[in-house]
Design an enzyme around this catalytic site. Structure first.
Site, PDB file in Angstrom:
ATOM      1  N   ALA A  11       0.858  -1.187   0.000  1.00 37.22           N
ATOM      2  CA  ALA A  11       0.000   0.000   0.000  1.00 37.22           C
ATOM      3  C   ALA A  11       0.887   1.226   0.000  1.00 37.22           C
ATOM      4  CB  ALA A  11      -0.917   0.005   1.212  1.00 37.22           C
ATOM      5  N   SER A  12       0.355   2.322  -0.489  1.00 39.11           N
ATOM      6  CA  SER A  12       1.108   3.568  -0.485  1.00 39.11           C
ATOM      7  C   SER A  12       0.167   4.722  -0.216  1.00 39.11           C
ATOM      8  CB  SER A  12       1.834   3.770  -1.823  1.00 39.11           C
ATOM      9  OG  SER A  12       0.902   3.813  -2.885  1.00 39.11           O
ATOM     10  N   GLY A  13       0.693   5.749   0.427  1.00 35.53           N
ATOM     11  CA  GLY A  13      -0.083   6.935   0.742  1.00 35.53           C
ATOM     12  C   GLY A  13       0.743   8.177   0.496  1.00 35.53           C
ATOM     13  N   SER A  14       0.220   9.313   0.931  1.00 34.70           N
ATOM     14  CA  SER A  14       0.897  10.576   0.665  1.00 34.70           C
ATOM     15  C   SER A  14       2.171  10.735   1.473  1.00 34.70           C
ATOM     16  CB  SER A  14      -0.049  11.740   0.958  1.00 34.70           C
ATOM     17  OG  SER A  14      -0.475  11.699   2.312  1.00 34.70           O
ATOM     18  N   SER A  16       3.726   7.769   3.271  1.00 34.54           N
ATOM     19  CA  SER A  16       4.401   6.520   3.608  1.00 34.54           C
ATOM     20  C   SER A  16       3.981   5.383   2.687  1.00 34.54           C
ATOM     21  CB  SER A  16       4.098   6.135   5.065  1.00 34.54           C
ATOM     22  OG  SER A  16       2.706   6.006   5.252  1.00 34.54           O
ATOM     23  N   LYS A  17       4.703   4.276   2.824  1.00 35.18           N
ATOM     24  CA  LYS A  17       4.381   3.043   2.109  1.00 35.18           C
ATOM     25  C   LYS A  17       4.428   1.886   3.091  1.00 35.18           C
ATOM     26  CE  LYS A  17       6.195   4.323  -2.464  1.00 35.18           C
ATOM     27  NZ  LYS A  17       7.141   3.937  -3.549  1.00 35.18           N
ATOM     28  N   VAL A  18       3.648   0.853   2.813  1.00 38.33           N
ATOM     29  CA  VAL A  18       3.710  -0.383   3.579  1.00 38.33           C
ATOM     30  C   VAL A  18       4.233  -1.468   2.657  1.00 38.33           C
ATOM     31  CG1 VAL A  18       2.393  -2.172   4.764  1.00 38.33           C
ATOM     32  CG2 VAL A  18       1.880   0.230   5.185  1.00 38.33           C
ATOM     33  N   LYS A  32       6.267  -0.404   7.595  1.00 38.41           N
ATOM     34  CA  LYS A  32       5.715   0.885   7.196  1.00 38.41           C
ATOM     35  C   LYS A  32       6.872   1.869   7.106  1.00 38.41           C
ATOM     36  CE  LYS A  32       2.791   4.612   8.946  1.00 38.41           C
ATOM     37  NZ  LYS A  32       1.976   5.081  10.090  1.00 38.41           N
ATOM     38  N   ASP A 121      -9.135   6.238  15.026  1.00 32.86           N
ATOM     39  CA  ASP A 121      -9.412   5.914  13.617  1.00 32.86           C
ATOM     40  C   ASP A 121      -9.943   4.489  13.499  1.00 32.86           C
ATOM     41  OD1 ASP A 121      -9.666   6.413  10.934  1.00 32.86           O
ATOM     42  OD2 ASP A 121      -7.572   6.020  10.447  1.00 32.86           O
TER      43      ASP A 121
END
Length: 414
Positions: A11-14, A16-18, A32, A121
């Site tokens: 997975a990737s986000g703004s 970080s990445k997993v 992460k 969350d």
């Protein structure tokens, strides 16, 4: 060099990445990787301090943390799936399974609150499962302590996912424990119905406003919930000053009722029985007729502090017969054209964006790689509901002619 061999990106986000990783002894884990320029060191250290302190069978295990030239890294145990991906859109989980996972969720949250930590969350997408099917609460990037210097403190920074946030979180001062209880209540609705009751708990949201006015759950999807469970949902989504603690929720008659899946320790008694209650995913005809703008930047909103994990609700792999990469990409574009889905080609990927049946944005990318016996298309969800994504991938696969023997569709497990 760290002792972890980083592998594919899950997975990737703004920020970080997993990544899947292998530890010494070939133990499986995930790492992460947080970009230093995007996250202050103190935020990383807070997440590490909180997660490292947690030991509970329904909380994903912390393994290690380190820093390298690429970023701040948190190592966690590898889950075997995601509760969110098991939920059937518009139908929810089997009632026995919904009760089982809610019991385990409340147990994990009660443990957190006992350590003066609130999660902030809570949602099905942040609930993984282990190999036996037990729930594992994850993502502690927004977690914080609510008891400081001998005093309970009210929190002021909004955090979480809009659909699961309590009304007082939008207003700027709230009790972290009770905000978690609200999120658990909304999660219970999703467990039982497979649908969100509202988009956000604010007066301008028509469905939420109707819920507040009636306080009887007369609208869909709440109307499909049984009286006892609905009574619990209403108590958990009451105004902050009337909302019960998670310990009180744990003692609720609906929560305390016997469940054949639970053993004396609160863990899964029979994994085969549990997984038999998870429906096999079947295709569902959808029409994606109003495309959105491809990868348009969404409006600012509080979101998960970690990139979304690539569970079975985030990645679909479609294996097809002998084809060239160029032909495979052309077929993807033709299929998306036929579905009236906005898309563009970026190197060896096709980026797409559309709206789902709930009129919400659904976007992602389709990548193609060459294998010995054909091609593999990886359809990755960037934004949107996991269940709507599954429906989308089924329709796309059918449009690609993948409903015959030449095609295999697999949803990724992490």
């Amino acid at each position: 060099m760290p002792k972890y061999e980083l592998q594919e990106t899950l997975a990737s986000g703004s920020t970080s990445k997993v990544k899947r990783a292998a530890a010494p002894g070939n133990a499986k884990c995930v790492v992460k990787v947080i970009r230093k320029k995007d996250v202050p060191l103190r935020v990383f250290l807070r997440e590490v301090k909180i997660h490292r302190s947690l030991r509970h069978p329904n909380i994903v295990g912390f393994v290690d943390s380190y820093e390298d030239c690429h970023g701040y890294c948190i190592v966690m145990k590898l889950g075997c799936g995601e509760v969110g991906s098991m939920i059937r859109a518009g139908g929810g989980l089997d009632p026995l399974l919904a009760h089982f996972y809610f019991r385990q969720l409340v147990s994990a949250v009660e443990y957190l609150h006992g350590k003066c930590i609130c999660h902030r969350d809570i949602k099905p997408e942040n609930m993984l499962i282990d190999s036996a099917g037990n729930l594992l609460l994850s993502d502690f990037g927004f977690s914080t302590v609510f008891f400081h210097k001998g005093r309970r403190r009210r929190l002021r920074s909004p955090a979480g996912s809009l659909e699961y946030m309590a009304p007082e979180v939008f207003e700027g001062a709230y009790d972290g424990e009770l905000a978690d209880v609200w999120s658990c209540g909304v999660s219970l609705v999703v467990f039982l119905t497979g649908a969100l009751p509202w988009d956000r708990a604010v007066e301008s949201d028509e469905r939420f406003s109707a819920f507040v006015s009636s306080r009887g759950g007369c609208q869909v999807p709440l109307s499909s919930i049984g009286d006892q469970a609905m009574g619990l949902v209403m108590r958990m989504t009451a105004k902050e000053d009337r909302r019960p603690s998670v310990s009180t929720v744990m003692k609720d008659p609906w929560v305390m009722q016997p469940n054949e899946l639970l053993d004396e320790s609160g863990l899964c008694r029979d994994s085969c029985r549990l997984f038999s209650l998870v429906p096999r995913q079947t295709g569902s005809a959808l029409h994606f007729t109003q495309p959105g703008e491809v990868h348009k930047t969404p409006r600012t909103r509080p979101v998960s502090s970690q990139p979304r994990r690539a569970g079975s609700g985030d990645i679909c792999r479609v294996y097809i017969g002998e084809e060239s990469l160029r032909l495979a990409l052309r077929r993807v574009c033709e299929a998306l054209d036929g579905m009236v889905v906005s898309h563009r080609i970026a190197k060896e990927h096709v980026m797409f964006s559309t709206v789902d049946s709930r009129r919400s944005v659904l976007s992602g990318e389709v990548g193609v790689i060459r294998l010995d016996e054909g091609c593999c298309m990886t359809i990755r969800r960037a934004k949107g509901d996991p269940q709507e994504f599954k429906r989308f991938t089924r329709v796309l696969a059918e449009s690609l002619g993948c409903n015959g023997r030449k095609c295999t569709i697999l949803y990724n497990e992490i």
